[in-house]
Design a protein around this motif. Structure first.
Motif, PDB file in Angstrom:
ATOM      1  N   ASP A 538       0.858  -1.185   0.000  1.00  0.00           N
ATOM      2  CA  ASP A 538       0.000   0.000   0.000  1.00  0.00           C
ATOM      3  C   ASP A 538       0.894   1.235   0.000  1.00  0.00           C
ATOM      4  N   ASP A 540       2.019   4.688   0.843  1.00  0.00           N
ATOM      5  CA  ASP A 540       1.708   5.585   1.966  1.00  0.00           C
ATOM      6  C   ASP A 540       1.455   7.003   1.468  1.00  0.00           C
ATOM      7  N   GLU A 541       0.487   7.650   2.096  1.00  0.00           N
ATOM      8  CA  GLU A 541       0.154   9.051   1.845  1.00  0.00           C
ATOM      9  C   GLU A 541      -0.213   9.319   0.390  1.00  0.00           C
ATOM     10  N   SER A 623       3.664   0.589   2.818  1.00  0.00           N
ATOM     11  CA  SER A 623       3.431  -0.371   3.889  1.00  0.00           C
ATOM     12  C   SER A 623       3.236  -1.724   3.225  1.00  0.00           C
ATOM     13  N   LYS A 651       0.584  -0.612   8.390  1.00  0.00           N
ATOM     14  CA  LYS A 651       0.053   0.758   8.349  1.00  0.00           C
ATOM     15  C   LYS A 651      -0.259   1.246   9.767  1.00  0.00           C
ATOM     16  N   ARG A 655       3.146   3.077   9.304  1.00  0.00           N
ATOM     17  CA  ARG A 655       3.421   3.058   7.874  1.00  0.00           C
ATOM     18  C   ARG A 655       4.927   2.964   7.612  1.00  0.00           C
ATOM     19  N   ARG A 656       5.314   2.991   6.347  1.00  0.00           N
ATOM     20  CA  ARG A 656       6.696   2.983   5.895  1.00  0.00           C
ATOM     21  C   ARG A 656       7.483   1.789   6.439  1.00  0.00           C
TER      22      ARG A 656
END
Length: 929
Positions: A538, A540-541, A623, A651, A655-656
């Motif tokens: 996914d 992020d942001e 993520s 997440k 996240r990250r």
């Protein structure tokens, strides 16, 4: 010897001496009676034979006309029989008319009996087959009626000399001879026999009761007389000693078959009158001889010549083609009268037959014209079809072939045309390069499929790359029809649709459907001791980037991420886009546990590099959730669910980062789902409440307004923070319903406050994207009676970032209603001073993160001052959020901030407490503080 000569001899005899006249009178009178009777018999016999010939000739012409009639070619047996019935009604001399198939079976008949007959053994049928250019006749007796008939058969051939049918008419001989028999002199005996001596028609003869119709006179003197080639008369001895005079005439032999007319009379009857007259007229012979001389002379000169002239005149007109010619009355007695009657009947019959033939010819011409028109229309329709079409008959020969067929297959219309065989057409296809299989093999396979009813399409690829589809279908009666269609474009579209169904349109990566198919295949073929991993990724942001910079930039970022992910995997791995900002990877054939960590490392190294997207330099992260098989299961859905849970756990952990699936990860997702279900139930049950936090003017400490804040008191969990449930409401779309309730409730309760106190309502970006939001605001004001100037809508910068043009249009519309607009949480996120330039907000709310350190020596006072100065220059008020200390208040007062809000003055209060606070003296809140 002619009649005229005999009469002259008779006249000369009357001039003899009266002495011998009496004696000679008997013999002369006797001779005269015999001669006249013999002559009359011969004339009558020839006339009867002539009438039969005329009838046969007329029937032949009728057959010729009928053989061209379209109704006889019809496969409809009932229609054919009906047509023959109409013909029979116009020709009553026939007992029946029928058609015989080439195999000898009866097809249809005028009596419409529906009989099933095999006529192959009939002589007339066999002779008709052997003599294709003429009719065949055969006298016979009807098998049903027993009546004597003359069977007249005519073979009808098509243009290729193939026998279509044999047309048979049964001529009723008794009906035909009826008039002739009625006109015979008394005592004259009539016989109609064939070569074998069989009697077909005869006049009543009591002395020959055994000689009825069907009997035979074979080997008799009369039979031998009938068989003589020339018509003649002869005296024959009759059983019992009396003599008879017989005359014979022959019909025209057709195909070796003919009929013979026999007329006979007893010799004693011929001379009976003379013998009576001898006794009666003996005395007056001399006088009578003179009268006879004069009368006979006049009769011979005027009567006979006149009658013969009448007959000759009619014959000349008939010969010239005038079938309306008739011998006009009166008619003389005897042979002349009979001959005139026969001639008139013959002419009438010919005229009727000519009219019938003309009518049939007219129908035939009309049928031919209609057939030509239909053929022309068929040719136009067939040759203008989008498909190619070819029709073969049962003998594998082409019947119809349109232009599209030869054009699509690259074949020559000079070769593939009517008459061309299937084998020749296949060979031509092979020669032109549109067929690469063996000719005989293709032919055998195709015909076997047609016979089995297998209509499956045959698709061939032409040398120019076109795809041609051939579909064959058998037809009743043998043969088949085949259609040819160019399906090149259809296959291209189908392939494109198949690709679109399995690949993502933006990134051209496999989509969720194809990803599941590939994963299912890998799981089913996973060998013992081997592993695979599923990675859910996914970005992020991404939503923030998409909302702030627009969809085109977001789409370009997704394509770039897809490309980098593809560069990270091995040849047997699969990269897919599941939707939105979610990607997935199947890492197949893992040899060691470190392989997955190596892949994760490559992914983070790749996607964390900056991106250039339409002039924007972007960075992003991801993520990642990982589930492995067979460790976490080999069921496809179970494995995907585990990877999804691991990704959401990553997440949730900030996240990250990445997470491998662990059995306890489902608990958090379950909690979020339960929160969503409880939120829906709370909306349905009205489980929310609104509290209000005052907004105070820093200068005079008067309450200028209140901010409406939403609270959720859960029946089991107690008070749930908006920070926890508002994101869920926004993600699920429930924020629209919830926000509408807050707006209407706040306006309704604020309507009872003092007129100078405003109510502030927070608006989610999700609500603001609804085009009908401004109408909902207007409806809330109208329903509550609250003036628009007392409503203040607080929005964040996220409202403007997504689609600032549409957002600004909405803001101006709301400003037009009189509603105040406040920019909330200013200074956080993607703050842009251009928004303050493009829209004149009424208020800027300074986020609590700046207020917290505003009183510190090196705190945020300079930032707050800058915001206050900007607002003042743009004629906007400022509100400081989260004021909790007197030091913060003193600093804000020194910075000339307009309003304050926070626990230093009041916590959020229920509507009843706010109502009590606002009346009668709103200043007391300052005293309380």
């Amino acid at each position: 010897m002619s009649i005229r000569v005999r009469l002259l001899l008779l006249i000369l005899g009357t001039l003899l001496v009266p002495a011998i006249l009496v004696g000679e009178r008997y013999y002369q009178d006797r001779s005269k009676e015999i001669s006249a009777a013999v002559s009359g018999l011969a004339t009558t016999a020839r006339g009867i034979a002539t009438s039969i010939d005329a009838k046969v000739q007329g029937t032949t012409q009728l057959h010729f006309g009928l053989s061209r009639a379209r109704d006889l070619d019809s496969r409809d047996k009932a229609a054919c029989s009906k047509f023959l019935t109409e013909v029979l009604e116009k020709n009553p001399d026939f007992t029946g008319i029928l058609t015989i198939k080439p195999d000898g079976s009866l097809f249809c008949d005028s009596l419409n009996t529906g009989r099933v007959l095999d006529l192959r053994d009939r002589g007339y049928f066999q002779r008709a087959l052997k003599n294709p250019d003429t009719v065949a006749i055969e006298p016979a007796f009807g098998r049903l009626t027993g009546a004597a008939v003359l069977q007249i058969a005519y073979p009808a051939y098509d243009e290729s000399r193939q026998l279509r049918f044999v047309l048979l008419a049964s001529l009723d001989l008794n009906r035909l001879m009826k008039d002739q028999l009625q006109n015979l002199p008394p005592g004259v005996e009539f016989l109609l026999v064939d070569d074998k001596g069989t009697i077909f028609v005869r006049s009543p003869a009591p002395h020959r009761a055994e000689e009825q119709a069907g009997a035979s006179i074979a080997n008799s003197a009369r039979h031998r007389l009938a068989l003589e080639s020339a018509a003649t008369t002869r005296e024959l001895a009759r059983h019992g000693g009396d003599a008879e005079v017989w005359a014979t005439a022959h019909t025209i032999a057709v195909g070796g078959v003919g009929l013979h007319v026999l007329l006979g009379r007893s010799k004693s009857e011929l001379v009976a009158a003379a013998e009576r007259r001898l006794a009666e007229d003996m005395g007056a012979l001399a006088i009578l001889s003179i009268v006879l001389f004069v009368g006979v002379g006049l009769f011979a000169e005027f009567g006979i010549r006149s009658q013969i002239g009448r007959i000759a005149k009619m014959a000349q007109r008939l010969g010239a083609g005038d079938l309306t010619a008739r011998v006009a009355p009166p008619y003389p007695g005897g042979e002349f009268g009979s001959l005139m009657t026969v001639l008139n009947h013959t002419a009438s019959s010919l005229e009727l037959q000519r009219r019938d033939i003309e009518e049939l010819n007219q129908k035939l011409r009309q049928a031919q014209e209609l057939e030509a028109l239909e053929k022309q229309r068929l040719d136009v329709a067939v040759n203008n079809m989008a498909q190619g079409l070819i029709l073969y008959d049962a003998s594998e020969r082409v019947v119809i072939c349109n232009r599209q067929f030869t054009k699509m297959l690259g074949m020559s219309p000079l070769i593939v045309k009517p008459g061309c065989t299937f084998r020749e057409a296949i060979a031509h296809r092979r020669e032109t390069g549109s067929l690469d299989t063996d000719v005989e093999e293709y032919r055998t396979t195709f015909l076997r499929n047609i016979a089995a009813g297998n209509h499956s399409p045959i698709v061939s690829t032409m040398s120019d790359g076109r795809s041609i589809q051939i579909v064959g279908k058998g037809i009743e009666g043998g043969g088949w029809v085949a259609t040819v269609e160019d399906i090149t474009e259809r296959k291209r579209v189908e392939n494109r649709i198949a690709h679109m169904a399995h690949y993502d349109a933006l990134t051209d990566l496999p989509n969720r459907v194809l990803f599941r198919e590939r994963l299912d295949h890998e799981l089913k073929n996973l060998s013992p001791g081997r592993q695979l991993a599923v990675l859910y990724i996914d970005i992020d942001e991404f939503k923030r980037i998409n909302d702030s910079l627009g969809h085109p930039v977001g789409d370009e970022l997704l394509k770039a991420v897809a490309g980098r992910l593809g560069s990270c995997v091995a040849a047997g791995d699969v990269v897919a886009r599941l939707g939105g900002d979610e990607f997935a990877i199947i890492q197949a054939a893992i040899e060691r546990p470190a392989d997955t960590m190596d892949l994760i490392t490559r992914i983070y190294q790749a996607i964390r590099e900056p991106y250039e997207c339409f002039g924007h330099l972007l960075t992003t992260d991801a993520s990642i959730g990982i589930a492995r098989a067979p460790q976490e299961g080999t069921d496809l859905d179970h494995l995907l669910k585990n990877a999804d849970l691991a990704m959401y756990e990553a997440k949730a952990d900030g996240r990250r980062t990445y997470r491998f699936f662990e059995p306890g990860m489902g608990a958090r997702m379950h909690a979020l789902r339960m929160l969503e279900l409880d939120l829906r139930q709370a909306i349905a049950d009205g489980g929310f409440e609104i509290v209000y936090q005052p907004l105070v003017n820093i200068g005079d400490t008067r309450v200028t307004g209140c901010e409406a804040l939403l609270r959720w008191r859960h029946p089991l969990r107690g008070m749930i923070s908006p920070v926890e449930f508002i994101p869920v409401a926004e993600d699920t779309g429930m924020i629209n319903e919830l926000g509408d309730w807050v707006l209407n409730k706040a306006c309704s309760e604020a309507a009872s406050w003092p007129d100078d106190v405003r109510v502030a309502v927070n608006v989610s970006p999700v609500q603001f994207r609804n085009p009908a939001f401004s109408l909902k605001v207007a409806a809330a004001l109208a329903n509550s009676g609250l003036p628009a100037r007392r409503l203040e809508l607080e929005i964040t910068e996220a409202v403007l970032i997504r689609d600032d043009d549409a957002a600004l249009a909405m803001l101006y519309y709301l400003r037009g209603l009189g509603v105040r607009i406040a920019l909330d949480d200013f200074g956080t996120g993607y703050s842009s001073l251009s928004y303050l330039q493009r829209f004149p907000f009424d208020k800027i709310k300074i986020d609590r993160c700046f207020i917290k350190e505003v009183a510190e020596p090196d705190g945020s006072a300079c930032i707050v001052r800058a915001i206050v100065n900007i607002a003042a220059a743009r004629h906007m008020t400022t509100t400081a959020e989260g004021v909790e200390t007197e030091a913060q208040l003193d600093a804000l007062r020194g910075l000339e901030c307009t309003e304050m809000q926070g626990y230093l003055f009041s916590k959020p209060l229920p509507a009843a407490d706010i109502q009590a606070m606002l009346t009668p003296d709103r200043r007391r809140i300052a005293d309380t503080a």
